[in-house]
Design a protein around this motif. Structure first.
Motif: not given
Length: 449
Positions: A61-62, A64-66, A68-69, A199, A235, A418
Motif C-alpha cells: 500500500v505504501a 502505491v500511495v507513495g 501516486l503522490i 511512503v 506508477t 512526510n
C-alpha cells in the motif's frame, strides 16, 4: 535510429519538435520506473527505520500511495515544459529570473552527474553478476558509450524504447514475478507502524525525477500526454519493481542485501533463463543513465544556450564514465539525496506560481528575465520544512543538524509526517500567501491612482 525523424534542436534557441504522444511518454516513464536500484531499494521500503518492519500489505500500500503522490508532482512539473517548450532549468528563469536560475541549475548539474555515474556503476555491477569474467571497468565504459549515444539522439531513443525495449521489459518482469514469488519464503509478521516513513521513501524515489520531467515533456504533443505518461507509466512500473524487489530481498536475505546491495541480483540470475531476462533489464537501465546525461545537457544549455548540445552530451558522457570508474558511488548516494531535496519545494513554488496565478500566459524564459527574489523565500522555507519533517536518514552530520534544530525550536516530528509532502505543502502555502499579498498590493496601488 533517427532517419527521417525530427530531433531535439542543437541549441536552446531552436524550436522544440512536438512529436511525443502519450505512448511515447508512457513507455519512457515506465522504463524509468523499472530500476535495478529499485530491487535492492525494496529493503528500505520493507524496513525504512531499521527497527520496525512493515507487513506485506503495508509495504505494498505504501508503494502505491507513495508512487501516486510522487508521480503527480513529477507530472505537474512536466506540464509547463509542454506549454512553454522550455527545459526544466530554463523554466526556472520565469520563477526566479535568469541570473538566479543559475543556482538551482548548478545544483542540478551536480546531482545529475552523480546519478549518471551511479547508474553506470549499477549497470556494471549487474553485468558482472551475469558475466563475472569481464572486468567491471569494461562494463562501465560500454555502458558509458551507449548512454552517450542515446543522449545525442534523445527523441529517437525514446521511440526505440516504446517500440522494442518496453515489450522486453514487460515480458522479463512477468517472468521474474512468476518465479520469484513462488520461490520466496512466506512473508509473515510486520506492522503498519513505519507506514509513513515508507511512503516518504517511495515519494523520494519518484520526485527525484522532478528536475528531468520538463526536459522530455517539452516535446509532448499535449499537456495531457505528458502528465498521463508520467503518472501512468511510472506508477505502474515502480509499483511492480518495488513489489518484485520485496520478494528478491526475501530470497537473497535482508542482511546480505544490507551489506551488499548488489547481492539482490543473485535471485534474478538464478531462475531459469534468468541471465537472458536480467540482461534485458540491465540493458534497459541505460535509459536511466541516458535521462541523467540528457538532463545535464539541458541544464548546461541554460547557462550556455548557444553551445551545441552534442558537445555537452559527449563531454558529460565522458565525465560520468570517469566518475563511475574512480569514485565510490555508494558513499555518494546519501549526498545526492540531500541535493535532490531542494527540488521538491522548488517545483511546488513553480506549480503554485505558474498554475494558480495565471503566470502561464506570460512565463518569461528569456535570458534577460528579471530577478524575482521573493520566490526564494517559499523555496527556502519549504527546504527547511522538508528536513524538519522527513524521517529518511542521509548523512549523519547533516541529519544531526536537523535533530538539533528540532530540539532548539521545540518541534516534534510525528510518525505520520512526510518530508516530501511537508516541504511541498509549506512551499506552496507560502507562495500562495506571497501571490495574494502581491495581488492585494497591486489593487491598492491601482485604487490610489
Amino acid at each position: 535510429m533517427t532517419h527521417g525523424v525530427e530531433e531535439v534542436p542543437l541549441t536552446l534557441e531552436g524550436r522544440p519538435p512536438k512529436t511525443l504522444g502519450v505512448l511515447d511518454q508512457g513507455a519512457l516513464w515506465a522504463n524509468l520506473g523499472v530500476s535495478l536500484l529499485g530491487f535492492s531499494g525494496a529493503l528500505f521500503l520493507i524496513n525504512p527505520l531499521g527497527d520496525a518492519p512493515l507487513s506485506l500489505a503495508a509495504a505494498l500500500v505504501a508503494t502505491v500511495v507513495g508512487s501516486l503522490i510522487g508521480t503527480a508532482m513529477v507530472g505537474l512539473a512536466a506540464v509547463p515544459g509542454t506549454q512553454t517548450g522550455s527545459p526544466a532549468m530554463v523554466l526556472l528563469r520565469g520563477l526566479f529570473g535568469a541570473r538566479v536560475s543559475y543556482v538551482p541549475t548548478v545544483l542540478n548539474i551536480v546531482q545529475m552527474l552523480g546519478w549518471g555515474a551511479f547508474e553506470l556503476w549499477v549497470i556494471a555491477k549487474a553485468a558482472s553478476a551475469m558475466f563475472g569474467g569481464v572486468p567491471y571497468q569494461v562494463w562501465v565504459i560500454l555502458a558509458g558509450v551507449l548512454t552517450t549515444a542515446l543522449a545525442i539522439w534523445p527523441l529517437g531513443s525514446i521511440r526505440v524504447l516504446r517500440r522494442y525495449v518496453t515489450i522486453g521489459v514487460i515480458v522479463s518482469m512477468i517472468w521474474f514475478t512468476w518465479h520469484l514469488v513462488s520461490d520466496a519464503p512466506a512473508y509473515t509478521g510486520g506492522s503498519w507502524e513505519a507506514f509513513a516513513p515508507a511512503v516518504d521513501y517511495v515519494i523520494a524515489l519518484s520526485v527525484s525525477w522532478v528536475p528531468v520531467a520538463a526536459d522530455f515533456a517539452r516535446h509532448s504533443r499535449s499537456s495531457g500526454a505528458a502528465f498521463t505518461g508520467v503518472v501512468g507509466g511510472y506508477t505502474l512500473a515502480q509499483v511492480a519493481c518495488l513489489g518484485l524487489g520485496v520478494y528478491a530481498v526475501a530470497i537473497a536475505g535482508a542482511d546480505a542485501v544490507a551489506a551488499d546491495s548488489t547481492s539482490v541480483f543473485g535471485p534474478f540470475v538464478a531462475v531459469p533463463l534468468g541471465v537472458l531476462f536480467f540482461a534485458i533489464l540491465t540493458l534497459r537501465e541505460t535509459d536511466q543513465s541516458f535521462a541523467n546525461v540528457y538532463s545535464t545537457t539541458m541544464s548546461l544549455q541554460n547557462l550556455m544556450p548557444r553551445v551545441d548540445r552534442r558537445v555537452f552530451s559527449v563531454a558529460i558522457g565522458l565525465l560520468t564514465t570517469a566518475i563511475a570508474l574512480v569514485v565510490d558511488v555508494n558513499s555518494y548516494g546519501a549526498f545526492l539525496g540531500v541535493i535532490g531535496a531542494v527540488f521538491v519545494p522548488m517545483f511546488a513554488v513553480l506549480a503554485v506560481d505558474y498554475f494558480l496565478f495565471g503566470r502561464s500566459r506570460s512565463w518569461n524564459t528569456a535570458d534577460d528575465a528579471p530577478s524575482r527574489w521573493s520566490m526564494l523565500v517559499p523555496w527556502a522555507l519549504g527546504f527547511v520544512a522538508y528536513w524538519l519533517t522527513t524521517s529518511t536518514p542521509t548523512l549523519p552530520g547533516w541529519d544531526q543538524i536537523w535533530t538539533d534544530l528540532r530540539d532548539a525550536i521545540g518541534f516534534t516530528r510525528e510518525p505520520w509526517m512526510n518530508g516530501a509532502l511537508g516541504g511541498a505543502v509549506v512551499a506552496a502555502l507560502v507562495t500562495l500567501l506571497i501571490g495574494l499579498l502581491a495581488g492585494l498590493a497591486r489593487r491598492l496601488s491601482s485604487a490610489a491612482r
